[in-house]
Motif scaffolding. Structure first.
Motif, mmCIF file in Angstrom:
data_model
loop_
_atom_site.group_PDB
_atom_site.id
_atom_site.type_symbol
_atom_site.label_atom_id
_atom_site.label_comp_id
_atom_site.label_asym_id
_atom_site.label_seq_id
_atom_site.Cartn_x
_atom_site.Cartn_y
_atom_site.Cartn_z
ATOM 1 N N CYS A 175 -6.810 -1.461 1.763
ATOM 2 C CA CYS A 175 -5.780 -0.658 1.102
ATOM 3 C C CYS A 175 -6.275 0.770 0.877
ATOM 4 O O CYS A 175 -5.535 1.733 1.113
ATOM 5 C CB CYS A 175 -5.391 -1.312 -0.223
ATOM 6 N N ARG A 176 -7.516 0.917 0.432
ATOM 7 C CA ARG A 176 -8.072 2.274 0.251
ATOM 8 C C ARG A 176 -8.070 3.043 1.573
ATOM 9 O O ARG A 176 -7.758 4.237 1.608
ATOM 10 C CB ARG A 176 -9.501 2.173 -0.288
ATOM 11 N N ARG A 188 -4.667 10.494 -5.786
ATOM 12 C CA ARG A 188 -5.849 9.616 -5.809
ATOM 13 C C ARG A 188 -6.277 9.316 -7.241
ATOM 14 O O ARG A 188 -6.672 8.182 -7.558
ATOM 15 C CB ARG A 188 -7.004 10.270 -5.055
ATOM 16 N N ASP A 240 -12.370 -7.843 -2.489
ATOM 17 C CA ASP A 240 -12.783 -6.469 -2.208
ATOM 18 C C ASP A 240 -12.461 -6.049 -0.779
ATOM 19 O O ASP A 240 -12.177 -4.876 -0.523
ATOM 20 C CB ASP A 240 -14.282 -6.313 -2.469
ATOM 21 N N TYR A 260 -7.854 0.202 -8.319
ATOM 22 C CA TYR A 260 -7.829 -0.992 -7.494
ATOM 23 C C TYR A 260 -8.638 -2.093 -8.178
ATOM 24 O O TYR A 260 -9.714 -1.819 -8.729
ATOM 25 C CB TYR A 260 -8.447 -0.707 -6.115
ATOM 26 N N GLY A 279 0.816 -1.213 0.000
ATOM 27 C CA GLY A 279 0.000 0.000 0.000
ATOM 28 C C GLY A 279 0.847 1.260 0.000
ATOM 29 O O GLY A 279 0.523 2.251 -0.670
ATOM 30 N N TRP A 296 0.869 4.059 -3.037
ATOM 31 C CA TRP A 296 0.537 5.460 -2.762
ATOM 32 C C TRP A 296 1.701 6.378 -3.122
ATOM 33 O O TRP A 296 1.524 7.399 -3.799
ATOM 34 C CB TRP A 296 0.158 5.650 -1.295
ATOM 35 N N LEU A 301 -8.925 -4.934 -0.713
ATOM 36 C CA LEU A 301 -8.794 -3.664 -1.429
ATOM 37 C C LEU A 301 -9.361 -2.510 -0.611
ATOM 38 O O LEU A 301 -8.808 -1.398 -0.636
ATOM 39 C CB LEU A 301 -9.493 -3.748 -2.787
ATOM 40 N N GLU A 302 -10.427 -2.766 0.136
ATOM 41 C CA GLU A 302 -10.988 -1.712 0.983
ATOM 42 C C GLU A 302 -9.999 -1.337 2.086
ATOM 43 O O GLU A 302 -9.887 -0.166 2.448
ATOM 44 C CB GLU A 302 -12.320 -2.159 1.591
ATOM 45 N N HIS A 345 -4.710 4.270 2.299
ATOM 46 C CA HIS A 345 -4.388 5.413 1.448
ATOM 47 C C HIS A 345 -5.043 6.690 1.969
ATOM 48 O O HIS A 345 -4.448 7.775 1.873
ATOM 49 C CB HIS A 345 -4.785 5.124 0.005
ATOM 50 N N ASP A 346 -6.228 6.573 2.532
ATOM 51 C CA ASP A 346 -6.841 7.740 3.184
ATOM 52 C C ASP A 346 -5.953 8.210 4.340
ATOM 53 O O ASP A 346 -5.785 9.414 4.567
ATOM 54 C CB ASP A 346 -8.228 7.381 3.716
#
Length: 328
Positions: free
Chosen positions: A52-53, A78, A46, A83, A26, A30, A49-50, A56-57
């Protein structure tokens, strides 16, 4: 006009796929997007991946606070990220694929074998492994001459080094292109001149973490005291236990378990069991879950009081800690 693959590689690969959106994957994704690369993150489902998102936030806030990134730079970062859990989609247009999946040889082999027929003829592949050698997976990659290692240190925006290691069939062109990529994203490329498990960084870090886990497991010192000793001796921002939280307990377990078996090392096997029993089994994954040896986002070792000389009133508590192990 989109540059051709060959011409793009002359300037460092631009279109990147990161396999594995965990702690370091991650970060690589980023940071590469922040530095202008087009990045697609692949993970198995998923849910992964969530996670990872969400990381990133979190990095968006860190890069604004610690790197000085402006809101428009964060928005652009962004926009360069995508993803997917579809491996064929993930690698279809990649100039460089960086593998950052768990430090488990069978997981890596299976992924390479599945991915190999999906890659374009000129795509480069690099492993982010640090305890396993690129030679271990060169045949599985399906393109040994276009395959090498590019190992990043954790907290890539601060620890901006990337170790480059070849195997006997890696081409010079591959190493030059991967090195250009590392430079593009602000890394200091570190040439590993002979293949070695652990490379440079983990050749000293793994023994340090192993010794620290053994001290903790055997009740010689608490995580806080182990870290205070190290931080004072080496003027470090975190100690070994804090480092393991940052690396992630799962990776620490995988490394200890793998090398415990490979080297028939009882100490590393016992440490792997300790991590599993006291941390993984209780959902304490370190920084990724918000708790490991410390609680996050404000771990004790980041507080100004952590390294302060204690008050006299603490003498009784310290004496009790010294005597605690004598009773056994």
């Amino acid at each position: 006009m989109t540059p051709s693959l060959s011409s793009s590689l002359e300037n460092g690969p631009h279109r990147l796929c990161v396999l594995g959106g965990g702690v370091l994957g991650g970060q690589i994704a980023w940071h590469s997007a922040f530095k202008g690369k087009s990045v697609i993150v692949y993970d198995i489902d998923d849910t992964a991946l969530e996670r990872c998102r969400a990381s990133h936030d979190h990095y968006a806030g860190i890069y604004q606070a610690d790197v000085g990134a402006k809101p428009e730079a964060i928005a652009a970062t962004r926009a360069r990220l995508a993803y997917t859990s579809d491996l064929a989609e993930a690698v279809a247009d990649a100039e460089l694929v960086i593998e950052a999946v768990p430090e488990d040889p069978e997981i890596k082999r299976q992924l390479y074998r599945t991915m190999a027929p999906l890659l374009g003829p000129e795509t480069l592949v690099a492993t982010n492994s640090s305890t396993l050698l690129p030679a271990d997976f060169a045949d599985d990659s399906g393109r040994p001459e276009r395959y090498c290692a590019l190992h990043f240190a954790n907290l890539v925006w601060i620890m901006n080094v990337a170790e480059v290691m070849a195997h006997p069939r890696t081409s010079r062109t591959t190493l030059e292109s991967v090195t250009r990529f590392a430079i593009d994203i602000g890394m200091i490329p570190i040439p590993v001149e002979k293949p070695r498990n652990g490379y440079l960084i983990n050749s000293w870090l793994v023994p340090l973490l192993t010794a620290s886990l053994t001290l903790l497991r055997e009740g010689i010192g608490s995580a806080e005291m182990i870290d205070r000793t190290f931080m004072k001796m080496w003027s470090s921002a975190a100690g070994p236990c804090g480092m393991m939280d940052i690396i992630g307990m799962k990776t620490c377990f995988n490394v200890s378990h793998h090398w415990g078996e490979v080297d028939d090392n009882d100490e590393m096997r016992a440490n792997a069991n300790f991590i599993h029993q006291h941390y993984l089994a209780n959902g304490k994954l370190g920084l990724p879950s918000g708790e490991g040896f410390y609680r996050y986002p404000d771990p004790a070792y980041s507080q100004s009081t952590f390294m302060a000389v204690p008050d006299h009133s603490e003498a009784g508590h310290i004496a009790a800690q010294v005597l605690k192990g004598m009773a056994g």
